[in-house]
Design a protein around this motif. Structure first.
Motif, PDB file in Angstrom:
ATOM      1  N   PHE A 105      -0.440  -8.102 -13.525  1.00 44.79           N
ATOM      2  CA  PHE A 105      -1.100  -6.968 -12.861  1.00 44.79           C
ATOM      3  C   PHE A 105      -0.114  -5.944 -12.294  1.00 44.79           C
ATOM      4  O   PHE A 105      -0.506  -4.860 -11.870  1.00 44.79           O
ATOM      5  CB  PHE A 105      -2.000  -7.464 -11.714  1.00 44.79           C
ATOM      6  CG  PHE A 105      -3.184  -8.291 -12.144  1.00 44.79           C
ATOM      7  CD1 PHE A 105      -3.878  -8.007 -13.311  1.00 44.79           C
ATOM      8  CD2 PHE A 105      -3.622  -9.352 -11.360  1.00 44.79           C
ATOM      9  CE1 PHE A 105      -4.975  -8.773 -13.705  1.00 44.79           C
ATOM     10  CE2 PHE A 105      -4.722 -10.130 -11.738  1.00 44.79           C
ATOM     11  CZ  PHE A 105      -5.398  -9.835 -12.915  1.00 44.79           C
ATOM     12  N   ILE A 106       1.189  -6.329 -12.262  1.00 43.81           N
ATOM     13  CA  ILE A 106       2.171  -5.480 -11.566  1.00 43.81           C
ATOM     14  C   ILE A 106       2.285  -4.059 -12.156  1.00 43.81           C
ATOM     15  O   ILE A 106       2.298  -3.090 -11.408  1.00 43.81           O
ATOM     16  CB  ILE A 106       3.562  -6.183 -11.482  1.00 43.81           C
ATOM     17  CG1 ILE A 106       3.435  -7.464 -10.633  1.00 43.81           C
ATOM     18  CG2 ILE A 106       4.630  -5.263 -10.903  1.00 43.81           C
ATOM     19  CD1 ILE A 106       3.035  -7.251  -9.170  1.00 43.81           C
ATOM     20  N   HIS A 112      -1.151   2.504  -9.767  1.00 41.49           N
ATOM     21  CA  HIS A 112      -2.361   2.891  -9.016  1.00 41.49           C
ATOM     22  C   HIS A 112      -2.477   2.257  -7.639  1.00 41.49           C
ATOM     23  O   HIS A 112      -3.473   2.484  -6.942  1.00 41.49           O
ATOM     24  CB  HIS A 112      -3.615   2.517  -9.820  1.00 41.49           C
ATOM     25  CG  HIS A 112      -3.649   3.139 -11.166  1.00 41.49           C
ATOM     26  ND1 HIS A 112      -3.718   4.501 -11.345  1.00 41.49           N
ATOM     27  CD2 HIS A 112      -3.594   2.603 -12.418  1.00 41.49           C
ATOM     28  CE1 HIS A 112      -3.711   4.776 -12.648  1.00 41.49           C
ATOM     29  NE2 HIS A 112      -3.624   3.636 -13.318  1.00 41.49           N
ATOM     30  N   GLY A 113      -1.512   1.432  -7.247  1.00 45.31           N
ATOM     31  CA  GLY A 113      -1.638   0.727  -5.976  1.00 45.31           C
ATOM     32  C   GLY A 113      -2.613  -0.428  -6.105  1.00 45.31           C
ATOM     33  O   GLY A 113      -3.072  -0.751  -7.209  1.00 45.31           O
ATOM     34  N   VAL A 142       3.148 -13.775  -7.430  1.00 45.90           N
ATOM     35  CA  VAL A 142       4.091 -12.707  -7.100  1.00 45.90           C
ATOM     36  C   VAL A 142       3.606 -12.123  -5.776  1.00 45.90           C
ATOM     37  O   VAL A 142       2.428 -11.782  -5.654  1.00 45.90           O
ATOM     38  CB  VAL A 142       4.072 -11.600  -8.187  1.00 45.90           C
ATOM     39  CG1 VAL A 142       4.936 -10.423  -7.778  1.00 45.90           C
ATOM     40  CG2 VAL A 142       4.500 -12.161  -9.537  1.00 45.90           C
ATOM     41  N   ILE A 143       4.508 -12.074  -4.797  1.00 47.32           N
ATOM     42  CA  ILE A 143       4.081 -11.649  -3.463  1.00 47.32           C
ATOM     43  C   ILE A 143       4.544 -10.219  -3.184  1.00 47.32           C
ATOM     44  O   ILE A 143       5.736  -9.911  -3.288  1.00 47.32           O
ATOM     45  CB  ILE A 143       4.648 -12.602  -2.375  1.00 47.32           C
ATOM     46  CG1 ILE A 143       4.312 -14.067  -2.719  1.00 47.32           C
ATOM     47  CG2 ILE A 143       4.130 -12.231  -0.992  1.00 47.32           C
ATOM     48  CD1 ILE A 143       2.838 -14.339  -2.980  1.00 47.32           C
ATOM     49  N   LEU A 144       3.601  -9.378  -2.840  1.00 47.85           N
ATOM     50  CA  LEU A 144       3.923  -7.993  -2.492  1.00 47.85           C
ATOM     51  C   LEU A 144       3.853  -7.858  -0.982  1.00 47.85           C
ATOM     52  O   LEU A 144       2.927  -8.383  -0.361  1.00 47.85           O
ATOM     53  CB  LEU A 144       2.905  -7.047  -3.122  1.00 47.85           C
ATOM     54  CG  LEU A 144       2.722  -7.172  -4.638  1.00 47.85           C
ATOM     55  CD1 LEU A 144       1.620  -6.242  -5.118  1.00 47.85           C
ATOM     56  CD2 LEU A 144       4.037  -6.886  -5.357  1.00 47.85           C
ATOM     57  N   SER A 145       4.825  -7.167  -0.387  1.00 45.96           N
ATOM     58  CA  SER A 145       4.655  -6.892   1.042  1.00 45.96           C
ATOM     59  C   SER A 145       4.236  -5.443   1.223  1.00 45.96           C
ATOM     60  O   SER A 145       4.702  -4.544   0.511  1.00 45.96           O
ATOM     61  CB  SER A 145       5.879  -7.295   1.859  1.00 45.96           C
ATOM     62  OG  SER A 145       7.005  -6.644   1.377  1.00 45.96           O
ATOM     63  N   ILE A 146       3.324  -5.271   2.141  1.00 42.97           N
ATOM     64  CA  ILE A 146       2.689  -3.979   2.359  1.00 42.97           C
ATOM     65  C   ILE A 146       3.149  -3.447   3.700  1.00 42.97           C
ATOM     66  O   ILE A 146       3.050  -4.164   4.711  1.00 42.97           O
ATOM     67  CB  ILE A 146       1.135  -4.141   2.434  1.00 42.97           C
ATOM     68  CG1 ILE A 146       0.584  -5.063   1.343  1.00 42.97           C
ATOM     69  CG2 ILE A 146       0.437  -2.788   2.485  1.00 42.97           C
ATOM     70  CD1 ILE A 146       0.826  -4.609  -0.045  1.00 42.97           C
ATOM     71  N   ILE A 176       3.803  -0.164  -0.855  1.00 40.55           N
ATOM     72  CA  ILE A 176       4.040  -1.521  -1.360  1.00 40.55           C
ATOM     73  C   ILE A 176       5.518  -1.732  -1.656  1.00 40.55           C
ATOM     74  O   ILE A 176       6.137  -0.909  -2.347  1.00 40.55           O
ATOM     75  CB  ILE A 176       3.234  -1.769  -2.666  1.00 40.55           C
ATOM     76  CG1 ILE A 176       1.745  -1.502  -2.428  1.00 40.55           C
ATOM     77  CG2 ILE A 176       3.465  -3.194  -3.168  1.00 40.55           C
ATOM     78  CD1 ILE A 176       0.891  -1.580  -3.693  1.00 40.55           C
ATOM     79  N   ASN A 177       6.082  -2.814  -1.110  1.00 42.09           N
ATOM     80  CA  ASN A 177       7.449  -3.203  -1.489  1.00 42.09           C
ATOM     81  C   ASN A 177       7.324  -4.199  -2.636  1.00 42.09           C
ATOM     82  O   ASN A 177       6.741  -5.273  -2.458  1.00 42.09           O
ATOM     83  CB  ASN A 177       8.170  -3.858  -0.323  1.00 42.09           C
ATOM     84  CG  ASN A 177       8.394  -2.881   0.831  1.00 42.09           C
ATOM     85  OD1 ASN A 177       8.276  -1.665   0.661  1.00 42.09           O
ATOM     86  ND2 ASN A 177       8.697  -3.418   1.992  1.00 42.09           N
ATOM     87  N   PHE A 178       7.854  -3.841  -3.779  1.00 40.28           N
ATOM     88  CA  PHE A 178       7.704  -4.709  -4.952  1.00 40.28           C
ATOM     89  C   PHE A 178       8.780  -5.778  -5.015  1.00 40.28           C
ATOM     90  O   PHE A 178       8.787  -6.601  -5.899  1.00 40.28           O
ATOM     91  CB  PHE A 178       7.652  -3.875  -6.236  1.00 40.28           C
ATOM     92  CG  PHE A 178       6.333  -3.154  -6.381  1.00 40.28           C
ATOM     93  CD1 PHE A 178       5.250  -3.779  -6.976  1.00 40.28           C
ATOM     94  CD2 PHE A 178       6.160  -1.868  -5.880  1.00 40.28           C
ATOM     95  CE1 PHE A 178       4.017  -3.142  -7.089  1.00 40.28           C
ATOM     96  CE2 PHE A 178       4.934  -1.219  -5.995  1.00 40.28           C
ATOM     97  CZ  PHE A 178       3.862  -1.855  -6.592  1.00 40.28           C
ATOM     98  N   LYS A 179       9.749  -5.749  -4.101  1.00 37.69           N
ATOM     99  CA  LYS A 179      10.791  -6.788  -4.114  1.00 37.69           C
ATOM    100  C   LYS A 179      10.807  -7.528  -2.812  1.00 37.69           C
ATOM    101  O   LYS A 179      10.599  -6.922  -1.776  1.00 37.69           O
ATOM    102  CB  LYS A 179      12.148  -6.147  -4.341  1.00 37.69           C
ATOM    103  CG  LYS A 179      12.343  -5.817  -5.786  1.00 37.69           C
ATOM    104  CD  LYS A 179      13.811  -5.844  -6.128  1.00 37.69           C
ATOM    105  CE  LYS A 179      13.975  -6.215  -7.585  1.00 37.69           C
ATOM    106  NZ  LYS A 179      15.187  -6.789  -7.952  1.00 37.69           N
TER     107      LYS A 179
END
Ligand code: HQG
Length: 179
Positions: A105-106, A112-113, A142-146, A176-179
């Motif tokens: 989904f990444i 699109h967020g 996969v963990i995203l931090s918002i 969104i932080n993708f890392k």
């Protein structure tokens, strides 16, 4: 009651209280409440009020709530029914909230967020461990931090459900932080 029986009834309650009350000819009011006597009468899965009481009290995610006199029940979050108003009040979030998803989904999320997809809200967790559990439902998480507080300061609203799940209408990709 066995754990398996409890789980089966809990899944059934999620189905009729979040998604398809019509499946058993049940109606929910505008705030998502169903009359318990109606459920006990219409359900093909047989269970008693005492069993329901135990399921609500011991549910691992506290998915359901009773009204004050235990004549009604509703789901605390997770609805796909568009017309349910859970009367949630906007809340100030912590600096970071987390979302567990999977790799496939990444690319879409980068474009699109986070979108609410078939539910009423995007679901966010206050800690990484919960997000890992949510993501693991679909595969390797996969963990995203918002950056939630920053997002709120820019005018986006956050809500918290009765059972502690953070909810938003959408999360634009720039928060969104993708890392
Ligand atoms: C993904 C369970 C493509 C999103 C859990 C997720 C949770 C996108 C999936 C609760 C996207 C939606 C909710 C985009 C988001 N493009 N995919 N733009 N934006 N997605 O089930 O958060 O047991 O509706 O990452 O524990 O997985 O039911 O949301 O993978 O708390 O109580 O689209 O459901 O709780 O899936 O889970 P869902 P969720 P319960």
């Amino acid at each position: 009651m066995t754990e398996q029986h409890k789980k089966q009834i809990s899944k059934f309650l999620s189905l009729i209280l979040r998604h398809q009350p019509e499946k058993i000819g049940l109606t929910l009011d505008e705030n998502g409440w169903a009359t318990i006597s109606d459920i006990l009468e219409k359900s093909k899965l047989r269970f008693s009020f005492e069993e329901l009481d135990e399921i609500v009290a011991t549910n691992d995610k506290q998915r359901f709530s009773f009204n004050h006199d235990k004549t009604k029940i509703r789901a605390n979050q997770g609805h796909s029914l568009k017309t349910i108003d859970l009367e949630l009040k906007p809340q100030t979030p912590p600096a970071f909230l987390y979302h567990g998803t999977v790799l496939k989904f990444i690319p879409e999320i980068k474009l699109h967020g986070l979108k609410k997809m078939s539910r009423q809200h995007v679901h966010l967790s206050k800690d990484r461990d919960t997000a890992i559990k949510v993501g693991s439902r679909r595969g390797k998480p996969v963990i995203l931090s918002i950056r939630a507080l920053e997002m709120q300061k820019e005018g986006h609203q956050f809500f918290i459900s009765e059972n502690g799940v953070w909810l938003a209408d959408a999360v634009p990709f720039e928060f969104i932080n993708f890392k």
